[in-house]
Scaffold this active site. Structure first.
Site, short mmCIF file in Angstrom:
data_model
loop_
_atom_site.label_atom_id
_atom_site.label_comp_id
_atom_site.label_asym_id
_atom_site.label_seq_id
_atom_site.Cartn_x
_atom_site.Cartn_y
_atom_site.Cartn_z
N CYS A 72 0.88 -1.17 0.00
CA CYS A 72 0.00 0.00 0.00
C CYS A 72 0.92 1.22 0.00
CB CYS A 72 -0.98 -0.02 1.18
SG CYS A 72 -0.24 0.10 2.82
N HIS A 105 13.36 -15.94 12.10
CA HIS A 105 13.02 -16.00 13.53
C HIS A 105 11.53 -16.14 13.80
CE1 HIS A 105 16.96 -13.93 14.99
NE2 HIS A 105 17.18 -14.83 14.05
#
Length: 152
Positions: A72, A105
């Protein structure tokens, strides 16, 4: 990445141009990726990012896509919408470290970017970092991912 993946991509008017350029980059450079474009399919200054980002999230949740890129104007709105959906782990990343670390992670599955924040060359590097990273299957990351998933 060694196997074929489905990658869903979306953008509103604020990210439309960047999305279109990234589609070309992906098709030309990642033969192992099937790009699924859920819109916008034309520039419309009055469109709304929640519509496209919701469709992107749905494709991942329903198993039709493995990962996504939501764009966006800033990336923030797309990230907010994506994270409202079950099974989505999205983050705004405007640097390569965050894009790879988010996957390694946290098993991030949606990369959010701002079409008004970064240029195409930066975006290509960030997308490459996102797509080539793999979740680190270590106890501490698995434990944390399980805690994130319980929040769905």
């Amino acid at each position: 990445m060694s196997s074929k993946i489905n990658l869903v991509i979306s953008a509103d008017h604020g990210g439309y141009e960047l999305k279109e350029e990234l589609k070309i980059f992906l098709i030309e450079n990642y033969l192992n990726i099937n790009v699924i474009d859920v819109g916008a399919h034309k520039f419309d200054a009055l469109d709304d990012f929640p519509d496209m980002t919701s469709e992107l999230s749905k494709k991942i949740f329903e198993g039709e896509a493995d990962k996504g890129i939501a764009i966006c104007g800033s990336g923030v709105g797309a990230s907010m919408v994506a994270n409202k959906n079950k099974g989505i782990r999205a983050a705004v990343c405007h640097d390569v470290y965050s894009a790879s670390q988010g996957v390694e992670h946290n098993n991030m599955n949606v990369l959010c970017m701002g079409g008004r924040v970064i240029d195409i060359e930066e975006a290509k590097s960030i997308v490459d970092s996102f797509l080539t990273a793999n979740f680190l299957n270590e106890e501490k990351y698995i434990r944390r991912l399980n805690k994130i998933n319980k929040l769905d």
